[in-house]
Design an enzyme around this catalytic site. Sequence first.
Site, PDB file in Angstrom:
ATOM      1  CG  HIS A 354     -35.949  75.465  42.490  1.00  0.00           C
ATOM      2  ND1 HIS A 354     -36.272  76.778  42.756  1.00  0.00           N
ATOM      3  CD2 HIS A 354     -34.589  75.384  42.573  1.00  0.00           C
ATOM      4  CE1 HIS A 354     -35.151  77.452  42.975  1.00  0.00           C
ATOM      5  NE2 HIS A 354     -34.130  76.635  42.872  1.00  0.00           N
ATOM      6  CB  CYS A 355     -41.420  75.261  45.073  1.00  0.00           C
ATOM      7  SG  CYS A 355     -41.695  75.759  43.401  1.00  0.00           S
TER       8      CYS A 355
END
Length: 362
Positions: A354-355
């Site tokens: 996600h990052c």
Amino acid sequence: MQILKSTPKQDGFYMPGEFEPHVGCWILWPERKDTWRLNAKPAQKVFAEVAITISKFEQVTVGVVNKEYLNARKMLPGNIRVVEISYNDAWVRDNGPLFIKNNRGEKRGVVWNFNAWGGIDSGLYYPWDQDSLVAEKILSIEKIDYYKPGIILEGGSIHVDGEGTLITTEECLLNKNRNPDLSKDEIEEILCEYLNIEKIIWLKRGVYNDETDGHVDNLCCFIKPGIILLTWTDDKNDPQYEISLNAFERLSRETDAKGRKFEIHKILQPKPLYLSKEEASGLTIGETSKLRLPGDRLSASYINFYISNKGIIMPKFNDHYDNLAKRKLKELLPDYKIYQIYTREILLGGGNIHCIVQQIPF
Ligand code: KQY
């Protein structure tokens, strides 16, 4: 592109949930040697696998520094757009813009200030001057006008449901290393105005030993309005236990902007993972960056996945609970294809899938 002087709320723009349709997304190519071991070669393979998997569902653009352009171009298929851009590290969730839209499908951006997760005293590296320019450069490539609220904020520190609710952590947003001159009320006001939010849910802390000061995107997320996944452990001796329990209790007491109670699903975390001696020795020690030491606990969580158009791209840790996490997501999102990628090399850099991705809504 133009910097707009009004606010998204005034103009009818809001940030949609990640589970809503996307036109595409951005990823940046890893290359710095004090974050990514062995000249970032192992991390590059995993970033390429993430980009290729997401590109089954939506258009992917990979931003890459000039000296890595040819390498990235060779490692990525032609359906992935590769563009040259400067940055300090490859976390576009945090140094990139947040994309917002209105009911006519017009898009705008929000460009936050960035201080490498804590600034000169407690941030992860210095300088971050090129990271600070990434969001505006992406918006100019995408030809999208934007707002600049003028406060420090990373995209991974918030999650929204697209219907007026935002979740964040006190550990991060109220940390003195972000916006020391702003009160909680002032921060709330800015979030409400610039992301068009009606209700903010404050959790206490993020995942144990998360070097971002507790980004919410590693702890919990919306998979639909009203439905939250939360990282969990049943081991009372694990420091994560108290953190997840506290988040569960707060979420259970709360309702969202529409007055709904949350349906909360616990996702068991993998057994604790640590940086090995061999992995640490593959890093170049930077004079102005965080030291990564053998034995450091890694902030591993299945929650740090990306929701693309009908596809979930989620971490795998070669752990007993990998299958359980995948099965749970399939059960909750039966229309989605679920891909699990072994992402230890991203985790070693302090984040996960996600990052490293920033979506552009449809
Ligand atoms: O949680 C995120 N959104 C990003 C993690 C950044 C880690 C920096 N080393």
